[in-house]
Every structure is written in C-alpha cells, then in structure tokens.
Design an enzyme around this catalytic site. Structure first.
Site, mmCIF file in Angstrom:
data_model
loop_
_atom_site.group_PDB
_atom_site.id
_atom_site.type_symbol
_atom_site.label_atom_id
_atom_site.label_comp_id
_atom_site.label_asym_id
_atom_site.label_seq_id
_atom_site.Cartn_x
_atom_site.Cartn_y
_atom_site.Cartn_z
ATOM 1 N N THR A 1 -3.601 4.342 -1.433
ATOM 2 C CA THR A 1 -4.910 4.874 -0.393
ATOM 3 C C THR A 1 -4.721 6.349 -0.710
ATOM 4 O O THR A 1 -3.505 7.106 -0.083
ATOM 5 C CB THR A 1 -4.299 4.580 1.059
ATOM 6 O OG1 THR A 1 -4.370 2.978 1.354
ATOM 7 C CG2 THR A 1 -5.415 5.212 2.105
ATOM 8 N N GLY B 1 -14.246 -1.155 7.389
ATOM 9 C CA GLY B 1 -14.605 -0.008 8.290
ATOM 10 C C GLY B 1 -15.594 -0.586 9.227
ATOM 11 O O GLY B 1 -16.805 -1.070 8.655
ATOM 12 N N ARG C 1 -8.577 15.269 17.672
ATOM 13 C CA ARG C 1 -9.371 14.330 18.262
ATOM 14 C C ARG C 1 -9.880 14.877 19.471
ATOM 15 O O ARG C 1 -9.148 15.257 20.372
ATOM 16 C CB ARG C 1 -8.557 12.955 18.601
ATOM 17 C CG ARG C 1 -8.192 12.357 17.155
ATOM 18 C CD ARG C 1 -7.494 11.118 17.405
ATOM 19 N NE ARG C 1 -7.249 10.288 16.260
ATOM 20 C CZ ARG C 1 -6.185 9.943 15.719
ATOM 21 N NH1 ARG C 1 -5.071 9.861 16.304
ATOM 22 N NH2 ARG C 1 -6.096 9.172 14.551
ATOM 23 N N GLN D 1 0.686 -1.071 -0.083
ATOM 24 C CA GLN D 1 -0.083 0.009 -0.085
ATOM 25 C C GLN D 1 1.014 1.403 0.065
ATOM 26 O O GLN D 1 1.813 1.389 0.590
ATOM 27 C CB GLN D 1 -0.913 -0.070 1.316
ATOM 28 C CG GLN D 1 -1.942 1.162 1.330
ATOM 29 C CD GLN D 1 -1.206 2.310 2.291
ATOM 30 O OE1 GLN D 1 -0.511 1.967 3.474
ATOM 31 N NE2 GLN D 1 -1.362 3.334 1.949
ATOM 32 N N GLY E 1 -9.163 -3.942 9.760
ATOM 33 C CA GLY E 1 -7.821 -3.121 10.285
ATOM 34 C C GLY E 1 -7.978 -3.456 11.959
ATOM 35 O O GLY E 1 -7.408 -4.264 12.114
ATOM 36 N N ARG E 2 -8.728 -2.806 12.656
ATOM 37 C CA ARG E 2 -8.454 -2.957 14.174
ATOM 38 C C ARG E 2 -8.590 -4.371 14.751
ATOM 39 O O ARG E 2 -8.171 -4.627 15.596
ATOM 40 C CB ARG E 2 -9.435 -1.997 14.921
ATOM 41 C CG ARG E 2 -9.288 -0.452 14.751
ATOM 42 C CD ARG E 2 -10.165 0.428 15.267
ATOM 43 N NE ARG E 2 -10.080 1.612 15.180
ATOM 44 C CZ ARG E 2 -10.550 2.551 14.057
ATOM 45 N NH1 ARG E 2 -11.374 1.864 13.222
ATOM 46 N NH2 ARG E 2 -10.167 3.677 13.904
ATOM 47 N N ARG F 1 -16.413 -6.713 12.581
ATOM 48 C CA ARG F 1 -16.042 -7.037 13.813
ATOM 49 C C ARG F 1 -16.460 -8.534 14.024
ATOM 50 O O ARG F 1 -16.211 -9.315 15.114
ATOM 51 C CB ARG F 1 -16.586 -6.408 14.940
ATOM 52 C CG ARG F 1 -16.109 -4.909 14.982
ATOM 53 C CD ARG F 1 -14.683 -4.825 15.428
ATOM 54 N NE ARG F 1 -14.343 -3.351 15.606
ATOM 55 C CZ ARG F 1 -14.041 -2.677 14.533
ATOM 56 N NH1 ARG F 1 -13.567 -3.166 13.358
ATOM 57 N NH2 ARG F 1 -13.746 -1.379 14.442
ATOM 58 N N HIS G 1 -11.356 5.053 6.044
ATOM 59 C CA HIS G 1 -10.080 5.107 6.633
ATOM 60 C C HIS G 1 -10.628 4.769 8.208
ATOM 61 O O HIS G 1 -9.786 5.235 8.816
ATOM 62 C CB HIS G 1 -9.368 6.344 6.435
ATOM 63 C CG HIS G 1 -8.051 5.979 6.417
ATOM 64 N ND1 HIS G 1 -7.132 6.251 5.389
ATOM 65 C CD2 HIS G 1 -7.110 5.736 7.515
ATOM 66 C CE1 HIS G 1 -5.882 5.924 5.548
ATOM 67 N NE2 HIS G 1 -5.866 5.758 6.907
HETATM 68 C C1 LIG Z 1 -3.764 2.227 13.452
HETATM 69 C C2 LIG Z 1 -4.291 2.122 12.334
HETATM 70 C C3 LIG Z 1 -3.351 2.477 11.267
HETATM 71 C C4 LIG Z 1 -3.770 2.722 9.917
HETATM 72 N N1 LIG Z 1 -2.789 2.695 8.788
HETATM 73 C C5 LIG Z 1 -2.995 2.636 7.588
HETATM 74 C C6 LIG Z 1 -2.243 2.899 6.818
HETATM 75 O O1 LIG Z 1 -0.936 2.811 6.816
HETATM 76 N N2 LIG Z 1 -2.638 2.850 5.306
HETATM 77 C C7 LIG Z 1 -3.981 2.584 4.987
HETATM 78 O O2 LIG Z 1 -4.367 2.416 3.681
HETATM 79 N N3 LIG Z 1 -4.832 2.497 5.955
HETATM 80 C C8 LIG Z 1 -4.691 2.572 7.203
HETATM 81 N N4 LIG Z 1 -5.473 2.464 8.074
HETATM 82 C C9 LIG Z 1 -6.733 2.233 7.642
HETATM 83 C C10 LIG Z 1 -7.332 0.747 7.477
HETATM 84 O O3 LIG Z 1 -6.482 0.249 6.463
HETATM 85 C C11 LIG Z 1 -8.674 0.410 7.373
HETATM 86 O O4 LIG Z 1 -9.250 1.391 6.546
HETATM 87 C C12 LIG Z 1 -9.365 0.599 8.749
HETATM 88 O O5 LIG Z 1 -8.831 0.148 9.695
HETATM 89 C C13 LIG Z 1 -10.720 -0.197 8.749
HETATM 90 O O6 LIG Z 1 -11.594 0.119 9.519
HETATM 91 P P1 LIG Z 1 -11.633 -0.983 10.981
HETATM 92 O O7 LIG Z 1 -10.160 -0.734 11.612
HETATM 93 O O8 LIG Z 1 -12.665 -0.660 11.545
HETATM 94 O O9 LIG Z 1 -11.703 -2.531 10.488
HETATM 95 C C14 LIG Z 1 -5.146 2.559 9.616
HETATM 96 C C15 LIG Z 1 -6.082 2.386 10.504
HETATM 97 C C16 LIG Z 1 -5.736 2.163 11.939
HETATM 98 C C17 LIG Z 1 -6.812 1.811 13.010
#
Ligand SMILES: Cc1cc2nc3c(=O)[nH]c(=O)nc-3n(C[C@H](O)[C@H](O)[C@H](O)COP(=O)(O)O)c2cc1C
Length: 425
Positions: A167, A334, A176, A139, A356-357, A337, A298
């Site tokens: 991205t 997004g 925040r 990415q 992600g999380r 869970r 995101h």
């Molecule tokens: C701590 C953290 C760091 C992230 N870093 C990136 C990143 O470096 N590049 C990117 O494309 N998205 C990044 N994201 C977004 C995730 O790829 C993703 O879109 C998002 O976490 C999805 O939501 P969820 O956490 O509810 O699953 C990040 C998200 C979090 C929580």
C-alpha cells in the site's frame, strides 16, 4: 425451576443482522466514541469518503422479469487464488474494535473461502493469523529501510502468507474537520482513567476486553507485532510504528520494482499494488511486474478530493487489461456496503472488491460471526442481482448490465484526447 430455565428474554437482540447499515448502527452503539470515530473517519472535509458511497448510488441496474437462471455462481479466480465470492478482506489495523481482532476476521474469511488481507499495523501477529488456515495476503507500507523490509517479508513468507499487498498511497493528510479520535500510546491505568467517561457507557465492549484480561491477564497493548525487530517479542507501539513510516523517504518506481522482485525471490507468490488512482500509475505498475492492482483512495482516508474508487475503475481496468493482455487483475475498494455494489464494481471491470469498514462493523457487532454475517449479506445481494440480471455467474458482468450516467468515470492520468473520448461514451 422449570419455568426459570425455559424463560427467554423477549427483548434479547438477535445477533444476526440483515444489512451492513444495521451492523454499522450496532457498532456505533457498542464501541466507545473514539474507536467508532476512527472507523468512520475520512480525511479533511470528507469529500472522498462520501463520494465512495454516493457514486455507487448513481449506478443503476435493469433487471429482467423472466428468464432468470436457477443456478448462479460467485466463484472467482483472482491473484492466482480461487475464492468463493468476489469479496476480499482489505487490510486494516483493527486495534481495539474486538479483542480477537484480525484472528476473528481471518477465521471468518476462511469460513467463507476468501482472502484475508492482514495489515502490517495489525494487532495480531501474522503467525496467529495464518494459523487460522485463512488464505492470507500480508500488507506492507513503505516503512523502514530495505533490510528491515526484507526481514518483514521473510517473516510473513515463513508464516505461510500467499501474497503481498504493497500500500503506497498514504500521503499523511491528517486534518479532519470533525477532529481525529484520541488513541492512547498504550492502555495503561492513566489512559484508562482519561478515557473512562467515553468507555463507561459501553458495557458490552468493556466486558469483552475484561474477559480477555481475566483470561490472559493482558490489556490490549496497541502495538504492531508484525513490525517487531528480529528476536524481540513485542512490536513498536502504534505511534512508534507511525514515526518510522513518516520518516521513511517515499518510494520511487525503482523501489516498487525492487520490492516486487524481492518478494518474488523470497516467496514467488503474487505482489499486489494497492491505492492506485491513475491510469499512468497503473500502467507503470504493470511495467514493474505486479500481479494485481487495487484501485483505491484508502477508504477516503488519504488525499481528500480523490474521486470515488468506483469512478476510477473502468478506465484503469480497460488500460490494464490491454497493457497486460489480461494477465494483471484489477480489484477496487472503497464504499462497498451491499452485494449490488460488488456487482456494479465487477461490471465496471474489477475482478473482485475489497472491503474495509463493512467487516470492521461486523466484527464490532458480533466478532467472527459478525464478519461472516457481513460476507453473507454481500453474497446474498450479489446472488439477487445476478438473478435479476439473468446471469449465471459474476464473471459475465459487463458495463452494459448497468445504467451509467454520462460523465460518471474519472480517468485520471491519461492524455487529454483519450479523456474526451471517455466522457462522450
Ligand atoms: C480503520 C481503518 C484502518 C485501515 N488501515 C489500513 C491499513 O493498515 N493498510 C491498508 O492498506 N489500508 C488500510 N485501510 C484502508 C482499507 O484497506 C480500505 O482501502 C478501505 O477501508 C476501503 O474502504 P471502505 O472502508 O469504504 O470499504 C484502513 C481503513 C480503515 C477504515
């Protein structure tokens, strides 16, 4: 002596967890507050991060009582890749969550047969990650000049990645309401003394990093190795990388077409645009020749007030399917869970979801096994939902398998009459 060896601590926690919520709770207990805070954070008042999850709860399922099928399949073809379950690792910078970071995540992705999205802000090098054998998509943000981007693409291709995720949604929305976590420039003695009160109560986390220190003599350096200049061993610090990104002029659609074309010449593997929220942007991405689109806000970390990703999926998936004759895959991320969330996203038209999380909490709770545990929890939930809905595969999921409240969809960037039709459905 015999008694001693047979003795097992009855209070020892079973490392396996049954839901992502349990993994999150373990991550909260295990991680220092600033690290955990960075994982849960959403931007501004947190409206989008909250809606990402709340919207899934608005969708219902209508299970059958008889007629369920004994065999159910989750195998999916997405971005030209065959994966074992429709859940992809979304790229995140996992600095400081676990010493094995993205390498542990990649091993888990490989073990469960899915795609590993590797952030250009990752703490591990693309070479170390592809060496795990994981099917890795690299990415990139729009950061640095074109020559630098070409060099980073060439490096990722040489390392063996099988796709590029661009991205482009980030709009540097920083404030925040609950405060941003403190991230030190590097983990030196000064930073350790300052952060000591926050980490002193987290012995397991400290022990993990202490073990890394004992084995390698290195503290986590909080650098971005994949952004290293050619010939340099270490990458810029997180803040150095962030500065380059902030000072890069935002991309145009011509830049997107250039990036896709350049990647096609270098690698010939799929190019995915992540962060799309609007139908008009999705259609321009199709025109620019992308192989895939991720509908995403995101994880609520970008412009607060953007609707939940799951609300934007159906209008975009329908428009893209029509414009590309089904050639461009739409995924979403997004708020995922549980397995039923995956099923809901697929029924709305996504080919797969990205998480992600959820995996970051699994990683914090139990390293590679924790990430595998999260993927198993989701897979188990998908299977239960397929069984209840009497479907043989995830590919059969359609909107009619869901209870969708009126006005659920958010069709952004479409002409007014089309939006009215959507609301009346
Ligand atoms: C701590 C953290 C760091 C992230 N870093 C990136 C990143 O470096 N590049 C990117 O494309 N998205 C990044 N994201 C977004 C995730 O790829 C993703 O879109 C998002 O976490 C999805 O939501 P969820 O956490 O509810 O699953 C990040 C998200 C979090 C929580």
């Amino acid at each position: 002596m015999l008694l001693m060896t047979k003795f097992e601590n009855p209070w020892k926690q079973n490392p396996w967890f049954e839901s992502v919520a349990v993994a999150q709770e373990r991550a909260r207990k295990r991680l220092p507050q600033p690290v955990y805070g960075a994982l849960v954070a959403g931007s501004e008042r947190g409206q989008s991060v909250a809606d990402n999850q709340a919207a899934f709860a608005e969708l219902g399922l209508a299970p059958h009582v008889v007629g369920q099928l004994p065999e159910r399949s989750q195998a999916t073809m997405v971005f030209g890749q065959q994966i074992g379950l429709p859940v992809i690792i979304s790229p995140t910078g996992v600095q400081a969550v676990h010493p094995d970071g993205e390498v542990a995540v990649a091993r888990a992705a490989a073990a469960r047969g899915t795609i590993m999205g590797l952030s250009n802000f990752a703490s591990k090098s693309v070479e170390d990650v592809t060496a795990t054998g994981a099917n890795t998509f690299f990415q990139m943000y729009w950061t640095g000049d074109r020559d630098t981007m070409v060099q980073r693409m060439q490096r990722a291709h040489a390392a063996g990645v099988r796709g590029l995720i661009a991205t482009l949604d980030w709009s540097f929305s920083m404030g925040r309401d609950w405060g941003s976590p403190e991230i030190p420039e590097k983990v030196d003695l000064k930073a350790m003394i300052r952060l000591a009160p926050k980490v002193a109560t987290k012995p397991r986390w400290m022990w993990q990093f202490g073990r890394q220190f004992r084995q390698t003599g290195k503290l986590p350096d909080l650098t971005a190795p994949n952004l290293a200049a050619p010939g340099e061993e270490t990458g810029p610090t997180f803040f150095g990388a962030y500065y380059e990104w902030m000072t890069t002029p935002p991309p145009t659609w011509d830049d997107v077409a250039w990036m896709r074309e350049t990647w096609a010449q270098i690698s010939g593997t799929p190019f995915v645009l992540k962060g799309v929220c609007r139908v008009d942007d999705a259609l321009r991405a199709v025109d620019a020749g992308v192989a895939g689109i991720s509908v995403s806000n995101h994880g609520g970390n970008n412009l607060d007030g953007t609707p939940a990703a799951i609300r934007m999926v159906r209008p975009i998936a329908e428009a893209v399917a029509q414009a590309s004759a089904g050639q461009v895959d739409v995924v979403m991320d997004g708020g995922v869970r549980r397995g039923s969330d995956v099923v809901k996203a697929l029924a709305m038209g996504a080919k797969a979801v990205m998480i992600g999380r959820a995996y970051l909490w699994g990683l914090a709770a139990n390293g590679q096994a924790g990430v595998e545990n999260v993927l198993d929890v989701l897979s188990g939930g998908i299977d239960s939902a397929l069984r209840g809905l009497a479907l043989a595969s995830t590919g059969e999921l359609r909107p009619e398998h869901l209870l969708i409240p009126d006005g659920f969809d958010r069709a952004l960037g479409v002409p007014e009459p089309a939006r009215t039709v959507r609301a009346g459905r």
